[in-house]
Design a protein around this motif. Structure first.
Motif, short mmCIF file in Angstrom:
data_model
loop_
_atom_site.label_atom_id
_atom_site.label_comp_id
_atom_site.label_asym_id
_atom_site.label_seq_id
_atom_site.Cartn_x
_atom_site.Cartn_y
_atom_site.Cartn_z
N ARG A 272 -10.20 48.73 65.59
CA ARG A 272 -8.82 49.08 65.26
C ARG A 272 -8.72 49.72 63.87
O ARG A 272 -7.96 50.67 63.67
N ASP A 273 -9.50 49.20 62.91
CA ASP A 273 -9.50 49.79 61.58
C ASP A 273 -10.03 51.22 61.61
O ASP A 273 -9.52 52.10 60.90
N ALA B 141 -7.32 53.43 62.94
CA ALA B 141 -6.25 53.58 61.95
C ALA B 141 -6.63 54.57 60.85
O ALA B 141 -5.77 55.31 60.34
N ALA C 291 -3.31 46.08 70.61
CA ALA C 291 -2.89 47.18 69.73
C ALA C 291 -1.52 47.69 70.17
O ALA C 291 -1.10 47.51 71.31
N SER C 292 -0.85 48.38 69.26
CA SER C 292 0.46 48.95 69.56
C SER C 292 0.32 50.27 70.29
O SER C 292 -0.77 50.87 70.35
N GLU D 181 -1.00 52.86 67.95
CA GLU D 181 -2.46 52.81 67.80
C GLU D 181 -3.15 53.45 69.00
O GLU D 181 -4.16 54.15 68.86
N GLN D 182 -2.61 53.21 70.20
CA GLN D 182 -3.20 53.82 71.40
C GLN D 182 -3.10 55.34 71.34
O GLN D 182 -4.03 56.05 71.74
N CYS E 293 -5.77 56.58 68.94
CA CYS E 293 -7.08 56.49 69.59
C CYS E 293 -7.28 57.65 70.56
O CYS E 293 -8.33 58.30 70.56
#
Length: 567
Positions: free
Chosen positions: A150-151, A154, A170-171, A174-175, A178
């Motif tokens: 996740r980091d 981000a 994840a939100s 975030e998706q 990605c």
């Protein structure tokens, strides 16, 4: 993806210097990334002739075998390559892929761990290790791995597979990040010359997938295609990236549509085939789910390209114009987290095969179930059975004496690890019962023995929820903040079973426990589901087909289409 110009430069290089081992290895990579297995194999074998048993050449041959579906051969070749280059993280990673598909689940985990140990700061490898550990229900270090992945997303470092990222808590934002990082890897692809939606005549609708057969995609869509067969406004074409599996579903798909066999073709040739058929609207029915062909979509073979059904999230890709959803699964508040324009059907976005007949259920004893007691079930894939989802399910078992939890058996030692988790939570591990994977009709029949389906979070039951509801088993879910976390909730919503969508884990445990201890309430719930199944629009595929046709005609009208009445 290697741009065509780079591949051509490598082809020229080996003609100029046919003894250049490195050039042949690089050419093998370029040909494989272009989807040309024959050319990739030829380049790898030429490299191997120049340097017999060299790990880099063996690894490319292993990749050829893996991409061709010869998983045992791939595992052998890549295992030999890894033994010859034990400090090579890329070869260890490829070996993990091959061992996965060859059925050596725990060996694959070892290979991914080795790759990650060799290159611990590479998020793509960390994500591969994390995703496979989730499949094995091996939760050691997963919080640290998840934070690393996740980091990395981000901070925009590297690219991880968006499909695997759906399993992280994840939100939607975030998706999207990605998916955009992954799509950026195709920035060198040069699209085909632009084309336009036809102005008159039936719209040519194309759908690209590796799931046209006995696969969730085929199972969900076949009845809709059968309904659309008589629609004069649409001409349906399927582009099958998977070979004919001989299944009844594949036969029905072939009868209902114009099915084009494109398995094994180079990406450019698949795109050319789509363009040659004059497709106006092309659906991607795989997305980032693995086994698809984003390279084909990036070539822009159709003027309008739609993300639908198979990948429950945004593509993050500039070559995808529209995502097809419904108002529950993708509420307006999430629009900004989708790179595509959002179009919504008036019913659930997910179709299903409403022609399926339910076989008689086997006995409880034949399924390893106790003769008495409530049967909770969750036939989701093992990677969805994360610590949070299992913890709340185990709490439900503790609150319902004599109950069991019926699960789909996972790969490797997944089942044993889940039993260990039950024991650690103070639950007799014998109360977890595992079902081996079965032909669809036999699996579907077993829902008659299950009282309540306990969903997972953050990645819901999708096709599995549809199966359960069709077979008469209610689904309890806790809708979340992403598309993937709202699919089961959408199905309940469109059935009118709003009480089966709960707010949080505490409500989930309370509701499941209350139902498990109240046989009359469970019986009433099943009766309500049976009535809703018959009366709601969720399983009305004639209505679904009409809504989909209407939406596509409206969309095409925005781009100049004037109707199907004149050719």
């Amino acid at each position: 993806m290697q741009p065509a110009s780079q591949r051509q430069q490598l082809q020229q290089a080996v003609r100029r210097q046919p003894a250049d081992f490195i050039a042949w290895v690089m050419l093998a990579d370029a040909e494989l990334e272009a989807g040309d297995l024959a050319a990739g194999e030829q380049a790898a074998r030429r490299a191997l002739q120049l340097r017999p048993r060299h790990p880099e050449a063996l690894a490319r041959l292993g990749r050829v075998a893996w991409m061709a579906g010869a998983h045992g051969d791939a595992a052998q070749l890549l295992g030999e390559a890894a033994a010859g280059a034990p400090q090579h993280p890329g070869i260890a990673l490829w070996l993990g892929h091959a061992l996965e598909d060859a059925g050596d689940a725990e060996g694959a985990a070892d290979a991914y761990r080795r790759a990650h140990a060799l290159l611990p700061d590479e998020p793509y490898i960390a994500a591969q290790r994390l995703a496979w550990q989730r499949r094995l229900c091996d939760w050691q270090d997963i919080d640290a791995l998840s934070r690393q992945v996740r980091d990395a997303v981000a901070s925009g470092r590297g690219a991880v597979e968006p499909f695997a990222f759906l399993s992280e808590d994840a939100s939607a934002a975030e998706q999207l990040a990605c998916a955009r990082l992954r799509a950026a890897q195709f920035s060198g692809v040069r699209p085909l010359p632009p084309t336009a939606v036809r102005q008159r005549g039936p719209l040519r609708i194309g759908l690209l997938s590796n799931g046209f057969g006995a696969h969730p995609t085929g199972l969900l869509t076949v009845a809709v295609f059968e309904q659309l067969r008589q629609d004069p406004a649409l001409d349906i074409h399927l582009f099958a990236l998977n070979r004919d599996d001989g299944s009844p579903i594949r036969q029905r798909l072939t009868a209902a549509t114009r099915l084009h066999e494109v398995a094994g073709l180079r990406h450019a040739d698949v795109a050319a085939r789509i363009r040659a058929e004059g497709i106006d609207v092309l659906f991607d029915l795989r997305g980032w789910g693995g086994g698809g062909a984003p390279e084909v979509l990036a070539l822009r073979p159709a003027p309008l390209q739609v993300n639908w059904l198979a990948y429950p999230g945004t593509s993050g890709a500039p070559w995808m114009d529209v995502v097809l959803a419904d108002a529950f699964v993708l509420p307006a508040a999430l629009d900004a987290q989708f790179s595509e324009r959002v179009l919504r059907l008036p019913r659930a976005f997910q179709p299903s095969d409403n022609t399926r007949l339910l076989l008689p259920a086997p006995s409880r004893a034949a399924c390893g179930l106790p003769e008495h007691g409530v049967v909770f079930c969750c036939f989701n894939n093992s990677y969805k059975l994360n610590p949070r989802s299992m913890a709340r399910a185990l709490q439900v078992l503790q609150g319902v004496p004599g109950s069991v939890l019926w699960l789909l058996s996972g790969p490797g030692r997944a089942d044993a690890r889940l039993r260990d988790a039950a024991c650690a939570a103070g639950v007799d591990p014998a109360r977890l019962v595992f079902m081996a994977k079965l032909p669809h009709a036999q699996y579907l029949a077993r829902y008659a023995l299950a009282d309540l389906f306990l969903d997972t979070h953050p990645y819901n039951a999708h096709t599995t929820a549809s199966d359960a509801l069709w077979a008469g088993c209610p689904v309890l879910t806790c809708p979340g903040g992403t598309f993937a976390a709202r699919v089961a909730g959408s199905l309940n919503h469109h059935l009118g079973l709003h009480a089966m969508n709960v707010a949080d884990d505490a409500a989930f445990i309370a509701r499941a426990t209350a139902l498990g201890n109240d046989p009359a309430a469970l019986a009433l719930l099943r009766a309500q589901l049976a009535e809703a199944r018959a009366g709601s629009g969720l399983f009305d595929m004639g209505g679904f087909a009409a809504d989909l046709s209407r939406l596509l005609q409206q969309l095409a009208g925005e781009y100049g289409w004037q109707g199907a009445h004149t050719a």
